[in-house]
Design an enzyme around this catalytic site. Structure first.
Site, PDB file in Angstrom:
ATOM      1  N   GLU A  96      19.908  56.048   8.947  1.00 48.59           N
ATOM      2  CA  GLU A  96      20.989  55.275   8.234  1.00 48.59           C
ATOM      3  C   GLU A  96      21.583  54.319   9.095  1.00 48.59           C
ATOM      4  OE1 GLU A  96      23.879  57.595   5.874  1.00 48.59           O
ATOM      5  OE2 GLU A  96      21.970  58.404   4.498  1.00 48.59           O
ATOM      6  N   GLU A 153      16.116  62.067   3.192  1.00 48.01           N
ATOM      7  CA  GLU A 153      17.263  62.982   3.098  1.00 48.01           C
ATOM      8  C   GLU A 153      17.351  62.851   1.401  1.00 48.01           C
ATOM      9  OE1 GLU A 153      20.378  62.009   6.137  1.00 48.01           O
ATOM     10  OE2 GLU A 153      21.577  62.484   4.681  1.00 48.01           O
TER      11      GLU A 153
HETATM   12  C1  GAL Z   1      23.808  60.877   4.899  1.00 48.69           C
HETATM   13  C2  GAL Z   1      23.824  60.979   6.158  1.00 48.69           C
HETATM   14  C3  GAL Z   1      24.120  62.636   6.595  1.00 48.69           C
HETATM   15  C4  GAL Z   1      25.010  63.123   5.794  1.00 48.69           C
HETATM   16  C5  GAL Z   1      25.050  62.975   4.520  1.00 48.69           C
HETATM   17  C6  GAL Z   1      25.975  63.824   3.488  1.00 48.69           C
HETATM   18  O1  GAL Z   1      24.191  59.670   4.217  1.00 48.69           O
HETATM   19  O2  GAL Z   1      22.577  60.357   6.601  1.00 48.69           O
HETATM   20  O3  GAL Z   1      24.345  62.452   7.998  1.00 48.69           O
HETATM   21  O4  GAL Z   1      26.380  62.409   6.173  1.00 48.69           O
HETATM   22  O5  GAL Z   1      24.817  61.539   4.149  1.00 48.69           O
HETATM   23  O6  GAL Z   1      25.873  63.439   2.106  1.00 48.69           O
END
Ligand code: GAL
Length: 833
Positions: free
Chosen positions: A428, A504
């Site tokens: 990100e 993710e």
């Molecule tokens: C994402 C991020 C992670 C964590 C996650 C929580 O956007 O890459 O590190 O913060 O959100 O939902």
């Protein structure tokens, strides 16, 4: 505490080094002056805080605390809302000094001495005998310092390490201290340097695997050296399978590279279910005498990526059922421990996980050794920030000066692991939104290719379509998308050359054993706990796992997913966070929430219901799970929503023996109040859960799973009576007597009949005697501010965890757990050398 005199310490070091050389000489069956690397973790001195002239050799440090590494000072607590809850509510900032007195024998005065740190959190500055030896800001990267010029051979030496982790240096708990392993190396002037081998297996058939090895040989002497490099390949049983020799000439004060090609006949391939490993032993001979020996584990396996066949391991498509994981070990903090890491990955594997993303930083070496051993593929990630920062003191401060070295070193260290399949250049990254963001992406991908031509680069993008319009997606080999499951197909159609996956996913939250009625989505509960019906109470981008399952099934071209996260981690207690002016409007938590709710497994490793939802999708062995618990004393006659997760075809639900009917998976859908962002206010129907609404009557809730009409699995939950007894269940009752090994003891509060009391929060007291001690306690409650290093713990929804560590003496460990009004229990563990 008795401090060892200089002489006693000298004798101890002498003994260690002498034994090491002798032992190795025997093993090699020939004359040798190669000295194996020595553990440098024992007998450090620690001071928390600033200390004037602490780097000086003559400092009187006799009053400093004595400890062994790896060490994380922050996990010692205390929890406080003065510390930012986003980083765990623990003291992860401040200054810490470590010193260690050591000797290097006079006879080694012609050797090269180096200290290798697997990582130090963070801003490490190192002095030896008062002389500055080097520094490394990034806490996750391993580094080695040549300390030869500062060593006084045959005399007392002192190494001093200053760490100065800053507040808000990460979006999660980073830990603080020399939290990974340290070793000292005594090398001949001619030797194979740190990470000195690069092993590839370019052609693999059933009959043969070609192995290409590039070995660096470093000559730190003032004259050219003529030597021999012998490489021996050894299989897992210890049999030599191939040997090759090369004569080498290395100029003075240079490093040379030797390419060797070898073959393994009938290779045993490294695969998920059969993670066969080989070892390459690289020996350097000078005038016939063995002067250096270097070992590298590797595997014979092929990887390919395409949108046509997805990720292929040894020619077979494997959908990535992956998890993202932060590096902490729950109650043990960030201090590396092999067994704790292995247990985490075993629990993940039992959930059906076949892939790990080391979010968002280089992992410990141990985790890759474990994934090699267990058969889990890994995406190793370098950074969470480039030049644009996400937190006030993030890596962006160091990016310009250090990114190239950090990324190259990460790849050099990890490129021989068969488990590693991709290099992630960032998570990100905010440069996604910049028109010229692609320039950094390109540079980092070029570095990856330069260091390792066998694995693709990737990144986790959370903006859409910015990384495509700004071309960052073009400059990674494989495009990871964070939280865009409904767009995989569109991305692939617009970019037919790209390969895509969910880097993710989900970010569902829940608290183990907590259920709120009616089934809720989105609202925060006043208890700071999240309901385990798992219908999304999380950040705005979150969505239930079911949505990702469905999209992964639909879009077969996607490589798979890395769900956020496998284990709960310290810090980032979303959704109990918000804005706080004391941190410049920066995110802070609703105290006392201080650790994450994201995972299907809590901080102690106890499964939440969601663990079984993943298991139902990712495993084949018949299973069925039912929720909630069956202790709703004030709700007799009320309707309770019941959910079942299974990998069978259908499930029948019984309450007190009465059938509420069979439901067919994929046909009988479960409505989920869909307030997650891409289903605004609709209802999402899940084909991955079965559900019933039944009146509550104390007794028994039972589910039976059928496959082709045949009963294959069942689970029963009984209404528990009053808390009556404590039950201790050790994951292992025989552990190693090495002062590192751990036994994880689940502590259950049970009724008279052995049923778990699902709401019990009794205070449990522990005594541990004999050849072990308490390493930590925990209960998986993200709002608990009880210390992790204590001899007591309140149960959370019936469970808590005691972690016991061996000493280096073999014998018995006697453990007692007691609580007011409960029957106590005692168990005995054995430790062996
Ligand atoms: C994402 C991020 C992670 C964590 C996650 C929580 O956007 O890459 O590190 O913060 O959100 O939902």
């Amino acid at each position: 505490m008795i401090k060892k005199t200089g002489k006693a310490k000298f004798m101890e070091a002498l003994r260690l080094l002498t034994i090491a050389v002798f032992a190795f000489g025997l093993g090699a069956c020939q004359q040798s002056s190669s000295i194996p690397d020595q553990d440098f973790n024992k007998d450090w001195l620690f001071f928390k805080g600033e200390y004037e002239k602490a780097e000086k050799a003559d400092l009187d440090d006799s009053a400093w605390r004595k400890l062994n590494l790896p060490h994380d000072w922050a996990i010692e607590g205390p929890f406080s809302n003065e510390n930012n809850a986003r980083t765990g509510g623990l003291p992860v900032h401040g200054t810490g000094w470590y010193r260690k007195h050591f000797q290097v024998e006079e006879k080694f005065s012609d050797k090269e001495i180096a200290i290798e740190f697997d990582g130090a959190m963070n801003n490490a500055h190192v002095w030896v005998n008062g002389e500055f030896a080097g520094n490394r800001p990034y806490g996750y990267i391993g580094f080695e310092l040549n300390i030869t010029p500062f060593i006084k051979f045959g005399e007392d030496n002192v190494i001093a390490v200053r760490l100065s982790p800053e507040d808000l240096s990460a979006r999660w708990y980073p830990g603080a201290g020399i939290y990974r392993n340290v070793r000292i190396k005594i090398n001949n002037k001619l030797h194979i340097p740190q990470w000195g081998t690069k092993i590839r297996t370019p052609h693999i058939t059933e009959k043969n695997a070609s192995v290409e090895i590039t070995t660096s040989v470093c000559n730190q002497s003032k004259s050219q050296q003529t030597a021999k490099l012998e490489t021996i390949l050894i299989d897992a049983k210890g049999n030599e399978v191939c040997t090759t020799n090369s004569d080498i000439i290395i100029q003075a004060e240079t490093t040379g590279y030797v390419d060797q090609k070898m073959n393994i006949e009938n290779p045993l391939k490294w695969d998920l279910e059969t993670p066969h490993l080989y070892k390459a032993v690289s020996n350097i001979y000078l005038k016939g005498k063995l002067i250096d020996r270097f070992e590298t584990n590797f595997g014979v396996r092929s990887i390919q990526f395409s949108s046509e066949h997805g990720f292929q391991l040894n020619g077979r498509t494997v959908k990535l059922n992956g998890v993202c994981m932060h590096h902490d070990l729950g109650p043990l903090g960030a201090a590396v421990n092999y067994r704790a890491t292995e247990r985490q990955m075993q629990i993940m594997k039992s959930m059906g996980v076949n892939a790990l993303r080391t979010s968002h930083n280089p992992p410990s070496p141990e985790i890759l050794q474990i994934c090699d051993k267990l058969g889990i593929v890994v995406q190793v990630e370098a950074f969470d920030e480039w030049q644009m920062g996400k937190v006030p003191n993030g890596y962006n401060k160091y990016f310009d000066q250090w990114h190239e070295k950090d990324l190259r070193d990460m790849i050099k260290r990890d490129r021989n692991h068969p488990s590693v399949i991709m290099w992630s250049i960032g998570n990100e990254i905010l440069e996604q939104s910049r028109k010229d963001g692609w320039k950094i992406a390109k540079k980092l991908t070029d570095i990856c290719h330069d260091e390792d031509s066998t694995r693709p680069s990737t990144a986790g993008f959370n903006y859409y379509p910015a990384p495509f319009t700004n071309k960052l997606a073009k400059y990674v080999d494989i495009v990871g998308m964070n939280y865009w499951p409904l767009n995989y197909t569109e991305i692939l159609e617009k970019n037919p050359d790209m390969i895509v996956y969910g880097s993710e996913t989900s970010s569902q939250t829940s608290s183990r054993g907590v259920y709120h009625f009616p089934i809720e989505a989105k609202e925060k509960h006043e208890t700071n706990q999240v309901s385990s019906y798992d219908v999304t109470v999380g950040p705005p981008w979150a969505y239930p796992p079911d949505v990702e399952f469905e999209q992964q099934e639909k879009e077969t071209r996607s490589l798979g997913e890395f769900m956020w996260t496998g284990f709960d981690y310290l810090g980032e207690p979303t959704p109990y966070g918000g804005k706080d002016n004391s941190t410049n409007g920066y995110w802070n938590a609703d105290w006392p929430s201080r650790s994450s709710y994201f995972a299907p497994v809590d901080l102690c490793g106890f499964p939440k219901d969601r663990y079984f939802l993943y298991q139902s999708q990712w495993t084949k062995k018949p299973m069925v799970h039912v929720l909630p618990h069956w202790n709703w004393e004030n709700k007799t006659g009320d309707t309770i929503p019941v959910m079942a997760y299974t990998n069978c075809d259908e499930v029948e639900l019984f309450v007190n023996g009465k059938s509420y009917g069979k439901k067919v998976k994929g046909v009988d859908l479960t409505p989920i109040p869909a307030e997650f962002h891409f289903f605004e206010k609709g209802t999402y129907y899940s084909k991955y859960r079965l559900s019933w609404n039944v009146p509550y009557h104390a007794g028994e809730l039972k589910v039976v799973g059928y496959q082709n009409g045949k009963k294959q699995a069942e689970k029963t939950i009984k209404t528990a009576g009053k808390p009556y007894q404590i039950k201790l269940i050790a994951d292992r009752s025989n552990i190693k007597a090495d002062a590192m090994d751990l036994s994880f003891i689940s502590v259950r509060v049970e009724d008279k009949d052995g049923n778990l009391c699902p709401k019990a929060n009794d205070l449990i007291n522990f005594t541990v005697d004999g050849k072990g001690s308490i390493a930590a306690v925990g209960n998986g409650d993200a709002t608990s501010t009880e210390p992790y290093q204590a001899n007591y713990r309140n149960a959370f929804n019936g469970l808590c965890l005691l972690i016991v560590k061996s000493t280096d003496k073999a014998g018995k460990i006697r453990i007692t757990a007691s609580s007011n009004g409960l029957q106590a229990q005692e168990i005995v563990l054995n430790t062996k050398k």
